[in-house]
Design an enzyme around this catalytic site. Sequence first.
Site, PDB file in Angstrom:
ATOM      1  N   GLU A 155       5.972   1.501   5.328  1.00  0.00           N
ATOM      2  CA  GLU A 155       5.712   0.541   5.747  1.00  0.00           C
ATOM      3  C   GLU A 155       6.208  -0.831   7.259  1.00  0.00           C
ATOM      4  OE1 GLU A 155       2.847  -0.713   2.837  1.00  0.00           O
ATOM      5  OE2 GLU A 155       3.619   0.737   2.697  1.00  0.00           O
ATOM      6  N   VAL A 182      -8.508   3.389   1.971  1.00  0.00           N
ATOM      7  CA  VAL A 182      -8.775   4.030   0.451  1.00  0.00           C
ATOM      8  C   VAL A 182     -10.216   3.677   0.152  1.00  0.00           C
ATOM      9  CG1 VAL A 182      -8.638   4.192  -1.352  1.00  0.00           C
ATOM     10  CG2 VAL A 182      -6.583   4.118  -0.581  1.00  0.00           C
ATOM     11  N   LYS A 205       4.052   1.107 -10.579  1.00  0.00           N
ATOM     12  CA  LYS A 205       4.007   2.990 -11.197  1.00  0.00           C
ATOM     13  C   LYS A 205       4.605   3.236 -12.623  1.00  0.00           C
ATOM     14  CE  LYS A 205       2.834   4.537  -6.943  1.00  0.00           C
ATOM     15  NZ  LYS A 205       3.815   5.256  -5.616  1.00  0.00           N
ATOM     16  N   ALA A 223      -1.283   8.328  -6.511  1.00  0.00           N
ATOM     17  CA  ALA A 223      -2.384   9.498  -5.903  1.00  0.00           C
ATOM     18  C   ALA A 223      -3.374  10.099  -6.779  1.00  0.00           C
ATOM     19  CB  ALA A 223      -2.371   9.662  -4.689  1.00  0.00           C
ATOM     20  N   GLY A 270       6.104   7.045  10.924  1.00  0.00           N
ATOM     21  CA  GLY A 270       5.238   6.753  10.240  1.00  0.00           C
ATOM     22  C   GLY A 270       5.077   6.536   8.676  1.00  0.00           C
TER      23      GLY A 270
HETATM   24  N1  LIG Z   1      -3.237   4.570   0.872  1.00  0.00           N
HETATM   25  C1  LIG Z   1      -2.941   5.681  -0.071  1.00  0.00           C
HETATM   26  O1  LIG Z   1      -1.785   6.245  -0.198  1.00  0.00           O
HETATM   27  C2  LIG Z   1      -2.809   4.173  -1.621  1.00  0.00           C
HETATM   28  C3  LIG Z   1      -1.932   5.444  -2.902  1.00  0.00           C
HETATM   29  C4  LIG Z   1      -2.241   4.777  -4.125  1.00  0.00           C
HETATM   30  C5  LIG Z   1      -2.665   3.358  -4.356  1.00  0.00           C
HETATM   31  N2  LIG Z   1      -3.252   3.151  -3.143  1.00  0.00           N
HETATM   32  C6  LIG Z   1      -3.744   1.479  -3.981  1.00  0.00           C
HETATM   33  O2  LIG Z   1      -5.304   1.750  -3.527  1.00  0.00           O
HETATM   34  C7  LIG Z   1      -5.405   0.161  -2.638  1.00  0.00           C
HETATM   35  C8  LIG Z   1      -6.359   0.237  -1.075  1.00  0.00           C
HETATM   36  O3  LIG Z   1      -4.860   0.948  -0.791  1.00  0.00           O
HETATM   37  P1  LIG Z   1      -5.448   0.554   0.833  1.00  0.00           P
HETATM   38  O4  LIG Z   1      -4.167   1.667   1.930  1.00  0.00           O
HETATM   39  O5  LIG Z   1      -7.007   0.760   1.282  1.00  0.00           O
HETATM   40  O6  LIG Z   1      -5.265  -0.800   1.237  1.00  0.00           O
HETATM   41  P2  LIG Z   1      -5.970  -1.847   2.603  1.00  0.00           P
HETATM   42  O7  LIG Z   1      -5.929  -0.810   4.072  1.00  0.00           O
HETATM   43  O8  LIG Z   1      -4.912  -2.608   2.419  1.00  0.00           O
HETATM   44  O9  LIG Z   1      -7.229  -1.974   2.330  1.00  0.00           O
HETATM   45  C9  LIG Z   1      -7.259  -3.263   1.053  1.00  0.00           C
HETATM   46  C10 LIG Z   1      -8.795  -3.256   0.921  1.00  0.00           C
HETATM   47  O10 LIG Z   1      -8.680  -4.623   0.658  1.00  0.00           O
HETATM   48  C11 LIG Z   1      -9.790  -5.929   0.319  1.00  0.00           C
HETATM   49  N3  LIG Z   1      -9.770  -7.259  -0.342  1.00  0.00           N
HETATM   50  C12 LIG Z   1      -8.537  -8.147   0.099  1.00  0.00           C
HETATM   51  N4  LIG Z   1      -8.859  -8.678  -1.265  1.00  0.00           N
HETATM   52  C13 LIG Z   1      -9.725  -8.392  -1.965  1.00  0.00           C
HETATM   53  C14 LIG Z   1     -10.611  -9.443  -3.097  1.00  0.00           C
HETATM   54  N5  LIG Z   1     -10.223 -10.326  -3.792  1.00  0.00           N
HETATM   55  N6  LIG Z   1     -12.005  -8.184  -3.411  1.00  0.00           N
HETATM   56  C15 LIG Z   1     -11.817  -7.478  -3.017  1.00  0.00           C
HETATM   57  N7  LIG Z   1     -11.498  -6.893  -1.610  1.00  0.00           N
HETATM   58  C16 LIG Z   1     -10.298  -7.609  -1.080  1.00  0.00           C
HETATM   59  C17 LIG Z   1      -8.963  -5.966   1.565  1.00  0.00           C
HETATM   60  O11 LIG Z   1     -10.503  -7.015   2.918  1.00  0.00           O
HETATM   61  P3  LIG Z   1     -10.301  -7.393   4.537  1.00  0.00           P
HETATM   62  O12 LIG Z   1     -10.832  -5.881   4.695  1.00  0.00           O
HETATM   63  O13 LIG Z   1     -10.561  -8.136   4.693  1.00  0.00           O
HETATM   64  O14 LIG Z   1      -8.835  -7.535   4.367  1.00  0.00           O
HETATM   65  C18 LIG Z   1      -9.270  -3.807   2.524  1.00  0.00           C
HETATM   66  O15 LIG Z   1     -10.735  -4.398   2.935  1.00  0.00           O
HETATM   67  C19 LIG Z   1      -4.049  -0.801  -2.498  1.00  0.00           C
HETATM   68  O16 LIG Z   1      -4.547  -1.337  -3.653  1.00  0.00           O
HETATM   69  C20 LIG Z   1      -3.318   0.226  -3.313  1.00  0.00           C
HETATM   70  O17 LIG Z   1      -1.253  -0.187  -2.985  1.00  0.00           O
HETATM   71  C21 LIG Z   1      -3.341   3.491  -1.987  1.00  0.00           C
END
Ligand SMILES: NC(=O)c1ccc[n+]([C@@H]2O[C@H](COP(=O)([O-])OP(=O)(O)OC[C@H]3O[C@@H](n4cnc5c(N)ncnc54)[C@H](OP(=O)(O)O)[C@@H]3O)[C@@H](O)[C@H]2O)c1
Length: 376
Positions: free
Chosen positions: A224, A14, A239, A168, A221
């Site tokens: 999770e 994201v 949520k 989202a 896909g």
């Molecule tokens: N993807 C979706 O469809 C969706 C929809 C709604 C909401 N969300 C929410 O959006 C958020 C991001 O999702 P994502 O899919 O992008 O997750 P992701 O790919 O797992 O990315 C998470 C990122 O956060 C970083 N991180 C972890 N701990 C941290 C900290 N303490 N401080 C700063 N950065 C930190 C990670 O670092 P590293 O790179 O070092 O591991 C990684 O870069 C999640 O909370 C998810 O629930 C996602």
Amino acid sequence: MKSIPIILLGCGGVGRQLLHHIISCRSIHYKQGIVIKVVGVSDSRSLLVSDDIMLTGMEDEFLAAICHAKSAGSPLKSPLNLGHCRLFTEKEAVEKIVATASSLGGTTGLAVVDCSASAETIDVLKHVSSLGSCVILANKKPLTCAIEDFEKLAFHFRRIRFESTVGAGLPVIASVTRLISSGDPISRIVGSLSGTLGYVMSELEDGKAFSEIVRAAKSLGYTEPDPRDDLSGMDIARKGLILARLLGWRINLADIKIESLYPSEFGPDSMSTEDFLAKGLSHLDEKLKERVATASLKGNVLRYVCVIQDLRCNVGIQELPKDSALGRLRGSDNVVEIYSRCYEKSPLVIQGAGAGNDTTAAGVLADIIDLQDLFA
Ligand SMILES: NC(=O)c1ccc[n+]([C@@H]2O[C@H](COP(=O)([O-])OP(=O)(O)OC[C@H]3O[C@@H](n4cnc5c(N)ncnc54)[C@H](OP(=O)(O)O)[C@@H]3O)[C@@H](O)[C@H]2O)c1
Ligand SMILES: *[C@@H]1O[C@H](CO)[C@@H](O)[C@H](O)[C@H]1NC(C)=O
């Protein structure tokens, strides 16, 4: 030109998509008289901050290089050519964010954007918020910890946005907020808020076995890596909690009744993902088949939803009329029905893709732009 400086926490799917959107929307924003300046980007281990936060943000080429390095699996502190940036780690990183909020708070303003998946950002978010910064979240965890923390963040209601945490990019939070502001009392919210479980429940209607459907969803896909993360209902409960708290209810995650789709003896502590998929799952087929048949006799279908009503939030399987918006749901869309005085018989319905890096990041960007009046 109005300048909106941001610090991005989290550079995963994201966060990177958000940086791409910011770059590709430059000319649209320019026409609106807005420039988004990315002054900091962090991952789980470190924080990169532009040297001169007052003047310039990071260059677009540099942001693209960050995205490139992160998608290749490198940490931020890998040997990027830092240019006009400095790297901070651990306590220094937090101090730097707070210092930036202090210095920009009184001038242009600052938005801290949480696209991490961490529960640990809550303290820094509370801190910068108390210093006058804006907070924008895609991350649900800071909003679903203790009610006191939620209230501290939400107290600055004009400066916080979290549209992407529920559905989202869909305007779920915005719709609920508008109803509340217009004095239209909300009596019930029912939402299918997981694309995965929306797909699984609608496929069940065709008489397919639950185990087959989950395995197919995994190979498409849709789930999770461990499908139990979807089947546990925990993500939907978060949520639901955000929506319930938006209604002003002082409840916690522990107050939500969650029906997991697998029994605890098939949980991650007792069984590997492979065993669950190969053996555990099919034990669940028969009971669900019966429930589908019983519901069908009454003209109902089964949906895995969160129901927010009468000061209670429940997450699990419900029988719903076949001819309702939720009953008609096929595939992986999210659907939310909101009932209020104005929408008593015919609910306000919000439907569409409720996940994905692209729509989620677009929702975050719209939240940032929505706060533009708070910036100089
Ligand atoms: N993807 C979706 O469809 C969706 C929809 C709604 C909401 N969300 C929410 O959006 C958020 C991001 O999702 P994502 O899919 O992008 O997750 P992701 O790919 O797992 O990315 C998470 C990122 O956060 C970083 N991180 C972890 N701990 C941290 C900290 N303490 N401080 C700063 N950065 C930190 C990670 O670092 P590293 O790179 O070092 O591991 C990684 O870069 C999640 O909370 C998810 O629930 C996602
Ligand atoms: C989101 O981004 C991550 C990381 O780049 C990727 O693995 C995942 O497949 C993407 N998800 C979608 C739905 O595009």
